[in-house]
Design a protein around this motif. Structure first.
Motif, PDB file in Angstrom:
ATOM      1  N   THR A 521      50.178  50.030  45.010  1.00 33.95           N
ATOM      2  CA  THR A 521      49.655  48.966  45.880  1.00 33.95           C
ATOM      3  C   THR A 521      50.707  48.519  46.884  1.00 33.95           C
ATOM      4  O   THR A 521      50.379  48.161  48.027  1.00 33.95           O
ATOM      5  N   LYS A 580      50.432  40.191  47.173  1.00 35.61           N
ATOM      6  CA  LYS A 580      49.624  40.724  46.067  1.00 35.61           C
ATOM      7  C   LYS A 580      50.499  41.187  44.902  1.00 35.61           C
ATOM      8  O   LYS A 580      50.091  41.107  43.729  1.00 35.61           O
ATOM      9  N   GLU A 583      51.085  38.123  42.824  1.00 34.36           N
ATOM     10  CA  GLU A 583      49.858  37.583  42.226  1.00 34.36           C
ATOM     11  C   GLU A 583      49.393  38.422  41.046  1.00 34.36           C
ATOM     12  O   GLU A 583      48.972  37.894  40.011  1.00 34.36           O
ATOM     13  N   GLN A 584      49.492  39.760  41.177  1.00 29.45           N
ATOM     14  CA  GLN A 584      48.955  40.606  40.105  1.00 29.45           C
ATOM     15  C   GLN A 584      49.850  40.604  38.859  1.00 29.45           C
ATOM     16  O   GLN A 584      49.344  40.655  37.733  1.00 29.45           O
TER      17      GLN A 584
END
Length: 631
Positions: A521, A580, A583-584
């Motif tokens: 990601t 992200k 956050e993940q």
């Protein structure tokens, strides 16, 4: 716990805070002096006066200041809520300067002109794309800069007369995000560019400043050992270049590259360390350069005629950055920082070897002469490779085995080098915590073979280096193997998470600052102008085999193994490691029934830069260390 009666501080509206306990005002009062360090760095010499622009912070962010003579008052010239990243005088008259600034840490820098006569500021770029500050022509009428304006991905070349912003035009299109402007030829007909592919591979090109036509100077040899170049300056006669390169060497050397024969003449083969910065005097007679000698910056000056070094006065042991010759061919300016001195600006006059200090930055009223010096330590890793790092020990007043913070640098091709620790001195001097900065495999400064040891499928070997370090700490009589915290920023954030997945049984807690939690990601979402550059280092996630490997080693996919408290810190506008990633990992580790603290700044990017945010991050981290490392 903070009692109901005890006053606490309120996070700014720009901060998102989850899982953190209230921070008592009493803690802020205790650490206050450690948040008041200031620093200064050289930006640009005035072309005719013995004055300079520097970068320093008086308010919340770093701004441009004018210093008119050594230790003169710093006159602030820019006043923005966002930090200003560097400035360069117009190089013939000095009646204006060009500076760069982004918004909220997004790194999409825009260029501006500051006029001394009026104090007016004029935008020079499009206001949207990512732009380099640019390089001045020798005549001082034009700048060439790179910009992602056309595609968002490719750093094309643009040329502009800063006094005529409407003159801005595309000079040449290029492919990729690794293009950096270096230097104009003496007659301003050609422009030297660096094409960066990876830390082990880069190329030099010449561009015609009228047509934009380009020619490759350093040939690409298929199947041969990759060669890296780092910087380039035209010799005064225009017949050659001074460059830094690791060609035919384990380390980067200073070389003269003949532009007719393309022969390289090496000038620093007697120094078995990397040359990392250099500048040529206006008359072409003297080359100033800095070597990285086992982590220490060493200044040298080479006579370009005799190719022999000049004797120099002894400078404090530390790091030397940003060497800049004044046009008078006598004064060399530079920034110097050491364990006991925050970064400040100095000059060396090569006629009389006189060193002058231009700034004297504040240190919160603390006597920095008592601050610990770095100690070089080494340990053997899983494959018998020797890994090194720098250990700062707390003062002798702290008895018994000391807890340890392991702080891992980013990059991954970075290198920790002994420097002024700033706020981190609080952990040493007030809490009695030792701080250890490892340079795991893949770090710069130890030769290009060492640099490649963590590439592609060898990524986790660097994590094993920390595993070996944890074992080494257990053998040290003055360090406490049962109280270890791991932290790091950017790639160091990934390393902190990876260590927490593999060695939770050997550490007390982990702090991840703007770190990668999933390589796939990350590669898919990092800004397009840098994506291919990162694939060279980490591997290409579009290849199925590499994608599977990257997913297997990503901390978010091993997060169930994190059984220690975790603190995750990130900036919303981070263009390098997108939000992200934070956050993940937060969402996943929260399922493990361990404390997870989360701090996010809406007005920051790849690391915090505004003082109020940096301070809150520090207060929070001190709370985290006290609660999970020291108790």
């Amino acid at each position: 716990m903070v009692s109901a009666q005890q006053p606490t501080i309120t996070p700014g509206d720009n901060l998102v805070v989850e899982g953190l306990p209230p921070i008592p005002v009493s803690l802020v009062d205790t650490v206050e002096r450690y948040t008041q360090f200031r620093s200064a760095s050289i930006a640009s010499w005035h072309p005719t006066k013995r004055q300079m622009l520097i970068s320093t912070r008086f308010g919340d962010t770093r701004q441009v200041h004018l210093v008119e003579f050594p230790l003169a008052a710093r006159k602030q010239l820019t006043f923005f809520s966002e930090r200003v990243s560097g400035a360069t005088f117009q190089p013939s008259k000095g009646n204006y300067f060009v500076f760069s600034k982004d918004i909220g840490g997004n790194e999409f820098n825009q260029n501006f002109r500051y006029d001394f006569a009026t104090g007016d500021i004029k935008l020079l770029t499009d206001g949207k794309s990512k732009n380099s500050r640019g390089v001045w022509s020798n005549s001082g009428d034009r700048m060439i800069y790179s910009s992602t304006r056309r595609t968002g991905k490719d750093r094309d070349l643009y040329i502009i007369q800063p006094q005529k912003p409407e003159s801005d035009k595309l000079l040449a299109e290029v492919d990729g995000g690794g293009w950096f402007g270096l230097n104009w030829s003496p007659d301003d007909s050609q422009f030297l560019m660096l094409e960066y592919v990876s830390i082990n591979e880069s190329y030099l090109w010449l561009f015609d400043t009228r047509t934009g036509d380009k020619s490759l100077i350093t040939a690409k040899k298929e199947g041969k050992e990759k060669v890296a170049y780092n910087g380039g300056i035209f010799a005064k006669d225009g017949k050659g270049l001074y460059v830094i390169t690791d060609r035919d060497s384990e380390f980067s050397r200073l070389a003269y590259l003949n532009l007719t024969t393309f022969e390289h003449t090496y000038l620093t083969s007697d120094i078995p360390w990397d040359v990392e910065d250099f500048d040529l005097s206006e008359d072409g007679k003297n080359l100033a350069f800095v070597t990285n000698e086992d982590g220490t910056g060493v200044l040298h000056i080479l006579d370009t005629t005799t190719r022999k070094e000049k004797p120099l006065p002894k400078l404090p042991v530390g790091q030397i950055y940003g060497v800049r010759w004044h046009r008078n061919n006598q004064d060399l300016g530079f920034t110097l920082v050491s364990a006991r001195s925050t970064a400040d600006v100095y000059s060396l006059n090569i006629i009389n070897n006189k060193v002058e200090r231009w700034t004297e930055s504040e240190t919160g009223g603390l006597n920095t002469e008592n601050f610990p010096e770095a100690e070089l330590v080494r340990w053997k890793s899983f494959d018998d490779k020797i890994i090194s790092g720098f250990l700062y020990r707390p003062p002798a007043k702290f008895k018994g085995k000391r807890p340890v913070i392991i702080n891992i640098h980013g990059g991954p091709e970075g290198q920790f080098r002994p420097t002024f620790l700033g706020r981190l001195n609080y952990y040493l001097n007030e809490l009695g915590v030792a701080v250890l900065f490892p340079n795991v495999r893949g770090s710069a400064g130890y030769g290009k073979t060492f640099l490649k040891l963590d590439n592609d499928y060898k990524r986790e070997d660097s994590v094993k280096d920390i595993g070996a370090l944890l074992d080494w700490i257990g053998t040290q009589p003055n360090l406490d193997k049962n109280r270890i915290l791991v932290t790091g920023g950017s790639y160091g954030g990934y390393m902190s998470l990876a260590v927490a997945t593999k060695y939770s049984n050997k550490i007390r807690a982990a702090i991840d600052i703007v770190g990668i939690s999933n390589f796939v990601t990350f590669l898919e979402n990092t800004e397009s102008y840098r994506r291919d550059l990162r694939r060279v280092e980490y591997g290409d996630e579009r290849d199925p085999k590499m994608r599977e490997f990257l997913l297997n080693i990503s901390p978010v996919n091993n997060a169930d193994k994190i059984t220690v408290p975790l603190f995750v810190i990130h900036g919303k506008n981070d263009p390098r490691v997108p939000l992200k990633e934070a956050e993940q990992i937060v969402a996943t580790v929260r399922k493990n029934d361990v404390p997870v603290w989360y701090l996010m700044a809406k007005d920051e990017g790849h690391g915090f830069s505004k003082k109020k945010n940096v301070d809150f991050q520090f207060y929070s981290t001190v709370m985290f260390v006290k609660r999970f490392l020291l108790k």
